[in-house]
Design a protein around this motif. Structure first.
Motif, PDB file in Angstrom:
ATOM      1  N   LEU A 115      12.352  68.940  23.072  1.00 24.04           N
ATOM      2  CA  LEU A 115      10.920  69.108  22.853  1.00 24.04           C
ATOM      3  C   LEU A 115      10.356  67.969  22.005  1.00 24.04           C
ATOM      4  CD1 LEU A 115      10.711  72.964  22.180  1.00 24.04           C
ATOM      5  CD2 LEU A 115       9.869  71.725  24.196  1.00 24.04           C
ATOM      6  N   TYR A 116      11.140  67.517  21.029  1.00 24.29           N
ATOM      7  CA  TYR A 116      10.681  66.410  20.192  1.00 24.29           C
ATOM      8  C   TYR A 116      10.465  65.153  21.036  1.00 24.29           C
ATOM      9  CZ  TYR A 116      10.613  62.601  16.852  1.00 24.29           C
ATOM     10  OH  TYR A 116      10.252  61.473  16.167  1.00 24.29           O
ATOM     11  N   PHE A 117      11.434  64.830  21.890  1.00 28.49           N
ATOM     12  CA  PHE A 117      11.296  63.641  22.742  1.00 28.49           C
ATOM     13  C   PHE A 117      10.077  63.781  23.653  1.00 28.49           C
ATOM     14  CE2 PHE A 117      16.016  62.881  22.101  1.00 28.49           C
ATOM     15  CZ  PHE A 117      15.834  61.722  21.363  1.00 28.49           C
ATOM     16  N   LYS A 118       9.877  64.978  24.203  1.00 25.94           N
ATOM     17  CA  LYS A 118       8.721  65.199  25.077  1.00 25.94           C
ATOM     18  C   LYS A 118       7.419  65.022  24.307  1.00 25.94           C
ATOM     19  CE  LYS A 118      11.032  68.349  28.298  1.00 25.94           C
ATOM     20  NZ  LYS A 118      11.117  69.758  28.786  1.00 25.94           N
ATOM     21  N   SER A 119       7.398  65.458  23.044  1.00 24.90           N
ATOM     22  CA  SER A 119       6.180  65.326  22.240  1.00 24.90           C
ATOM     23  C   SER A 119       5.838  63.867  21.978  1.00 24.90           C
ATOM     24  CB  SER A 119       6.342  66.065  20.903  1.00 24.90           C
ATOM     25  OG  SER A 119       7.243  65.370  20.049  1.00 24.90           O
ATOM     26  N   GLU A 120       6.835  62.982  22.081  1.00 30.06           N
ATOM     27  CA  GLU A 120       6.620  61.545  21.919  1.00 30.06           C
ATOM     28  C   GLU A 120       6.493  60.837  23.275  1.00 30.06           C
ATOM     29  OE1 GLU A 120       6.256  59.789  19.121  1.00 30.06           O
ATOM     30  OE2 GLU A 120       6.451  61.543  17.825  1.00 30.06           O
ATOM     31  N   ASN A 121       6.258  61.657  24.325  1.00 24.07           N
ATOM     32  CA  ASN A 121       6.102  61.139  25.694  1.00 24.07           C
ATOM     33  C   ASN A 121       7.347  60.423  26.193  1.00 24.07           C
ATOM     34  OD1 ASN A 121       3.355  62.025  25.948  1.00 24.07           O
ATOM     35  ND2 ASN A 121       2.748  60.295  24.662  1.00 24.07           N
ATOM     36  N   VAL A 122       8.502  60.936  25.811  1.00 26.32           N
ATOM     37  CA  VAL A 122       9.778  60.376  26.246  1.00 26.32           C
ATOM     38  C   VAL A 122      10.528  61.441  27.039  1.00 26.32           C
ATOM     39  CG1 VAL A 122      12.000  59.418  25.515  1.00 26.32           C
ATOM     40  CG2 VAL A 122       9.911  58.870  24.241  1.00 26.32           C
ATOM     41  N   ASP A 123      10.966  61.089  28.228  1.00 29.11           N
ATOM     42  CA  ASP A 123      11.776  62.000  29.022  1.00 29.11           C
ATOM     43  C   ASP A 123      13.135  62.151  28.350  1.00 29.11           C
ATOM     44  OD1 ASP A 123      13.247  63.394  30.871  1.00 29.11           O
ATOM     45  OD2 ASP A 123      12.855  62.030  32.546  1.00 29.11           O
ATOM     46  N   PRO A 124      13.534  63.373  27.940  1.00 23.35           N
ATOM     47  CA  PRO A 124      14.820  63.567  27.265  1.00 23.35           C
ATOM     48  C   PRO A 124      16.011  63.020  28.053  1.00 23.35           C
ATOM     49  CG  PRO A 124      13.505  65.558  27.141  1.00 23.35           C
ATOM     50  CD  PRO A 124      12.796  64.629  28.073  1.00 23.35           C
ATOM     51  N   LYS A 125      15.889  63.017  29.393  1.00 25.68           N
ATOM     52  CA  LYS A 125      16.982  62.503  30.221  1.00 25.68           C
ATOM     53  C   LYS A 125      17.131  60.992  30.112  1.00 25.68           C
ATOM     54  CE  LYS A 125      16.541  66.232  33.621  1.00 25.68           C
ATOM     55  NZ  LYS A 125      16.235  66.564  35.046  1.00 25.68           N
ATOM     56  N   GLN A 126      16.102  60.354  29.537  1.00 29.14           N
ATOM     57  CA  GLN A 126      16.124  58.905  29.375  1.00 29.14           C
ATOM     58  C   GLN A 126      17.017  58.492  28.198  1.00 29.14           C
ATOM     59  OE1 GLN A 126      12.139  57.369  29.034  1.00 29.14           O
ATOM     60  NE2 GLN A 126      12.778  55.235  29.110  1.00 29.14           N
ATOM     61  N   VAL A 127      17.312  59.452  27.334  1.00 30.05           N
ATOM     62  CA  VAL A 127      18.103  59.175  26.134  1.00 30.05           C
ATOM     63  C   VAL A 127      19.448  59.886  26.233  1.00 30.05           C
ATOM     64  CG1 VAL A 127      18.177  59.263  23.616  1.00 30.05           C
ATOM     65  CG2 VAL A 127      15.974  59.032  24.786  1.00 30.05           C
ATOM     66  N   GLU A 128      20.522  59.129  26.299  1.00 22.79           N
ATOM     67  CA  GLU A 128      21.863  59.708  26.332  1.00 22.79           C
ATOM     68  C   GLU A 128      22.265  60.160  24.928  1.00 22.79           C
ATOM     69  OE1 GLU A 128      24.903  57.821  28.789  1.00 22.79           O
ATOM     70  OE2 GLU A 128      23.421  56.323  29.370  1.00 22.79           O
ATOM     71  N   ARG A 129      22.978  61.286  24.861  1.00 21.78           N
ATOM     72  CA  ARG A 129      23.363  61.833  23.564  1.00 21.78           C
ATOM     73  C   ARG A 129      24.853  61.605  23.288  1.00 21.78           C
ATOM     74  NH1 ARG A 129      19.463  66.130  23.146  1.00 21.78           N
ATOM     75  NH2 ARG A 129      17.716  65.472  24.458  1.00 21.78           N
ATOM     76  N   ILE A 130      25.147  61.267  22.060  1.00 21.42           N
ATOM     77  CA  ILE A 130      26.528  61.228  21.579  1.00 21.42           C
ATOM     78  C   ILE A 130      26.654  62.378  20.594  1.00 21.42           C
ATOM     79  CG2 ILE A 130      28.272  59.932  20.290  1.00 21.42           C
ATOM     80  CD1 ILE A 130      26.915  57.367  21.243  1.00 21.42           C
ATOM     81  N   THR A 131      27.420  63.394  20.961  1.00 20.05           N
ATOM     82  CA  THR A 131      27.525  64.576  20.105  1.00 20.05           C
ATOM     83  C   THR A 131      28.707  64.447  19.150  1.00 20.05           C
ATOM     84  OG1 THR A 131      28.851  65.711  21.788  1.00 20.05           O
ATOM     85  CG2 THR A 131      26.481  66.081  21.822  1.00 20.05           C
ATOM     86  N   MET A 132      28.478  64.869  17.905  1.00 15.69           N
ATOM     87  CA  MET A 132      29.542  64.861  16.900  1.00 15.69           C
ATOM     88  C   MET A 132      29.163  65.815  15.773  1.00 15.69           C
ATOM     89  SD  MET A 132      28.980  61.375  14.670  1.00 15.69           S
ATOM     90  CE  MET A 132      29.996  62.045  13.342  1.00 15.69           C
ATOM     91  N   GLU A 133      30.167  66.220  15.023  1.00 20.70           N
ATOM     92  CA  GLU A 133      29.934  67.094  13.882  1.00 20.70           C
ATOM     93  C   GLU A 133      29.535  66.259  12.668  1.00 20.70           C
ATOM     94  OE1 GLU A 133      32.235  70.577  11.296  1.00 20.70           O
ATOM     95  OE2 GLU A 133      33.067  69.850  13.191  1.00 20.70           O
ATOM     96  N   LEU A 134      28.584  66.754  11.912  1.00 20.55           N
ATOM     97  CA  LEU A 134      28.135  66.056  10.706  1.00 20.55           C
ATOM     98  C   LEU A 134      29.253  66.056   9.672  1.00 20.55           C
ATOM     99  CD1 LEU A 134      25.491  64.776   9.544  1.00 20.55           C
ATOM    100  CD2 LEU A 134      25.123  66.956   8.394  1.00 20.55           C
ATOM    101  N   LYS A 135      29.588  64.854   9.189  1.00 27.49           N
ATOM    102  CA  LYS A 135      30.690  64.722   8.234  1.00 27.49           C
ATOM    103  C   LYS A 135      30.372  63.635   7.224  1.00 27.49           C
ATOM    104  CE  LYS A 135      35.682  63.884   8.094  1.00 27.49           C
ATOM    105  NZ  LYS A 135      36.879  63.523   8.906  1.00 27.49           N
ATOM    106  N   ASP A 136      30.549  63.942   5.943  1.00 27.91           N
ATOM    107  CA  ASP A 136      30.294  62.970   4.877  1.00 27.91           C
ATOM    108  C   ASP A 136      31.445  61.966   4.748  1.00 27.91           C
ATOM    109  OD1 ASP A 136      27.822  64.124   3.892  1.00 27.91           O
ATOM    110  OD2 ASP A 136      29.033  65.782   3.136  1.00 27.91           O
ATOM    111  N   PRO A 137      31.129  60.694   4.414  1.00 30.87           N
ATOM    112  CA  PRO A 137      29.795  60.087   4.362  1.00 30.87           C
ATOM    113  C   PRO A 137      29.247  59.897   5.766  1.00 30.87           C
ATOM    114  CG  PRO A 137      31.472  58.439   3.875  1.00 30.87           C
ATOM    115  CD  PRO A 137      32.190  59.742   3.994  1.00 30.87           C
ATOM    116  N   VAL A 138      28.018  60.313   5.983  1.00 28.67           N
ATOM    117  CA  VAL A 138      27.459  60.454   7.326  1.00 28.67           C
ATOM    118  C   VAL A 138      27.397  59.140   8.095  1.00 28.67           C
ATOM    119  CG1 VAL A 138      25.433  61.165   8.643  1.00 28.67           C
ATOM    120  CG2 VAL A 138      26.160  62.501   6.663  1.00 28.67           C
TER     121      VAL A 138
END
Length: 224
Positions: A115-138
């Motif tokens: 929804l955030y990407f759409k609110s900025e007029n960006v198709d979410p499919k245009q941005v590939e995601r790299i998923t990972m768990e948040l770990k310090d130091p970030v």
């Protein structure tokens, strides 16, 4: 010599009067004020990376929960100009463990990010995601996870689009992580509402800038 003189000795010392202390304070204030442009330039150059943008395989939109609008727009502009073939963003996986950054990711974070990407007029499919768990130091752990993911996809160069005040630290770490995977890194620092001319006008700006100075010093010792 009297017996008590073996244990007690009288000393005479000089000290500033209250007027002398005020005078010293005013002198230091005047020196700092007159040299403010020198030390502020030093602080900013310490935390801000040089713009080394060059054509690359991918563009990484740096953000922690949601990318800042100026970062996202600059990344899209670079892609439109043919500077990068693909856009990437790190999506942290919601976790029960707390991070020192105090970042929290809700259960439906993936959908909220769309929804955030759409609110900025960006198709979410245009941005590939790299998923990972948040770990310090970030920033440190994120950089190595990103480079590992990009290496497995066969990419060999990357532009990191980063908030200007965070850019030097990010570029240092991503360059080190990229070197281990044979990925060349170039940097694009971006200014938003907080910039190099107004950061000192608010307590938030000063907190961010001086915080980055401390964090970069920590990273320098970590790297060395």
């Amino acid at each position: 010599m009297k017996p008590h003189q073996y244990f007690i000795r009288r000393k005479t010392s000089w000290g500033l009067t209250w007027l002398g202390k005020v005078g010293v304070f005013l002198l230091l204030f005047i020196i700092l004020f007159l040299s403010r442009h020198i030390w502020t330039r030093g602080i900013l150059s310490f935390i801000t990376a040089r713009d080394t943008t060059r054509t690359a395989d991918v563009i990484l939109i740096e953000g922690w929960k949601y990318p800042h609008g100026s970062i996202l727009r600059t990344s899209l502009q670079l892609k439109t100009q043919g500077m990068g073939k693909a856009l990437f963003f790190v999506e942290y996986v919601p976790s029960q463990s707390n991070s020192m950054t105090d970042l929290e990711f809700p259960r439906y974070y993936h959908e909220m990010l769309d929804l955030y990407f759409k609110s900025e007029n960006v198709d979410p499919k245009q941005v590939e995601r790299i998923t990972m768990e948040l770990k310090d130091p970030v920033t440190w752990n994120t950089a190595f996870a990103v480079m590992d993911a990009l290496s497995r996809k066969g990419y060999r160069s990357m532009i990191i689009v980063s908030p200007w005040h965070h850019s030097r630290r990010s570029c240092d770490v991503y360059t080190i992580a990229g070197a281990q995977k044979g990925i060349e890194v170039s940097c694009k620092p971006v200014e938003g509402g907080l910039n190099r001319h107004n950061w000192w006008k608010s307590h938030v700006g000063m907190s961010v800038i001086f915080g980055e100075v401390v964090k970069r010093i920590y990273y320098i010792f970590r790297i060395s």
